[in-house]
Design an enzyme around this catalytic site. Structure first.
Site: not given
Ligand code: GLU
Length: 428
Positions: A117
């Site tokens: 993240k």
């Molecule tokens: N931000 C989204 C999540 O928390 C998507 C992450 C992604 O598609 O890599 O799952």
């Protein structure tokens, strides 16, 4: 627990630390799995934590230096994968918790990724488009050696969208000298994005809620739904649940909450929000409700689709839903989770309920790598297959182990990562 890599930041007293919570869930799963202590120790730590300075020239000529993070939790199953968050409450601990969640989420739904993240502690509404572009490009450029289509693949998260992904893709591509669409997912369709990605997280939420209701012999038709949030996730879930015949009684955004016991006209609300600077307050035919009131509304399914720590020890006794579907990451705290469980409220955990987004990110990446692009119907079908399969695996696991759905989901996700780690062995 040793959190050496997070020593830049200590948890503030009295604050519910998302990283500590994530570790507690991991420990619970480890106990359930009778996992080796050494493996648990490895999985409790992010593999890599990167913090970069982002100097940006503002429109008024001044220079501001922001801090940007990227936390790579685990890549034992494949490239790191996870969104990029722009929000004033971003901290390294929060990003680390969310990175860990991504590891379990990808393993749970069976896609070959690890977890990561990224985030910058800014309120994007306070910056111009030009400033946001410069921030995004400099952030990407600082991370150039840490990301890549087989290394770490960012995507949108709270406060970012396809627009930021296009800037990230372009910056990365300009730096390496050729177009690399696979470096991000959630990008515009014009540069290799997938049909269905924008609605994917909300669609996944709708699918999991539908399956959960079906388990009790109920359907979406007429189900009373309350949604906290009307952004990319909450807004899409509202539209799809409404289309499926559910009664979306209340939704909220930063401008406040709106309520109509007979169900809101979601199509009209979309138009209203688009015409009112994406704010829903004052929508005709609704009465205003506060955030606290919204979470306490009697309903079948309460869907927190905003940020973490929304249902806590302090307000959990007010929740009057049969199901809580975690469309956001970590909206129910550990203490509240236990309280809901004790009261017989079923929590559909984040790593399952909101996995539709990363599933379609994976499908976007697969389409890009194979140079074959699918129509939306196929994307939705493939995603639905993976989501429904994961849902039934979680149910089976929950029955077998006699544990709540969250513990079951964690046991599956953590268990698969543990298996991969022990099969690969510790290097060197
Ligand atoms: N931000 C989204 C999540 O928390 C998507 C992450 C992604 O598609 O890599 O799952």
């Amino acid at each position: 627990m040793n959190q050496a890599l997070l020593s830049l930041e200590t948890a503030s007293p009295g604050h519910i630390c998302p990283f500590d919570q994530a570790c507690s869930y991991l420990e619970q799963a480890a106990k359930e799995l009778r996992m080796d202590q050494g493996l648990l120790e490895v999985m409790s730590h992010p593999r890599k934590v990167v913090t970069v300075s982002i100097p940006v020239k503002l429109d008024n000529g001044q220079v501001q230096v922001l801090a940007g993070h990227r936390v790579q939790h685990c890549d034992v199953l494949g490239p790191y994968k996870g969104g990029t968050r722009y929000h004033p409450a971003v901290t390294l601990r929060e990003i680390s918790a969310l990175a860990m969640l991504m590891t379990w989420k990808c393993a749970l739904v069976g896609i070959p990724y690890g977890g990561a993240k990224g985030g910058i502690a800014i309120d994007p509404a306070r910056y111009s488009v030009g400033e946001l572009e410069r921030i995004t490009r400099r952030y990407t450029s600082e991370l150039i050696k840490d990301i890549g289509p087989s290394v770490d693949i960012p995507a949108p998260d709270v406060g970012t969208s396809a627009r930021e992904m296009a800037w990230m893709m372009d910056t990365y591509s300009m730096n390496v000298g050729h177009a690399v669409p696979g470096v991000v997912t959630g990008k515009p369709i014009s540069i290799g994005g997938s049909r269905g990605r924008e609605m994917a997280t909300g669609r996944g939420v709708m699918i999991i809620v539908r399956e959960a209701l079906a388990e009790r012999g109920e359907t979406l038709a007429g189900a009373k739904i309350v949604i906290q949030g009307f952004g990319n996730v909450g807004g899409a879930a509202a539209v799809l649940l409404d289309e499926a015949g559910a009664k979306v009684m209340a939704v909220s955004d930063v401008s406040g909450g709106i309520f109509n016991p007979e169900g809101l006209d979601i199509q009209a609300l979309k138009v209203y929000a688009a015409e009112n600077n994406r704010r829903i307050a004052g929508f005709p035919g609704s009465v205003p409700v506060s955030n606290a009131e919204l979470l306490a509304l009697p309903c079948d399914v309460l869907i927190p689709a905003a940020l973490e720590n929304q249902i806590t020890e302090d307000n959990v006794h007010e929740v009057q839903a049969k199901f809580v579907a975690e469309a956001a990451n970590g909206p129910v705290t550990l203490a509240a989770d236990l309280a809901l469980e004790a009261r017989g409220v079923t929590v559909l955990p984040d790593i399952l309920a909101n996995a539709g987004g990363v599933v379609v990110s994976y499908l976007e990446w697969v389409q890009g790598l194979s140079y074959v692009f699918w129509d939306e119907e196929r994307v939705n079908r493939e995603m639905e297959g993976l989501m429904v399969h994961a849902y039934h695996e979680v149910i089976k696991q929950s029955k077998m182990r006699q544990v709540p759905l969250r513990v079951a989901a964690y046991t599956l996700g953590v268990g698969r990562v543990a298996q991969a780690l022990s099969d690969r062995g510790l290097y060197p």
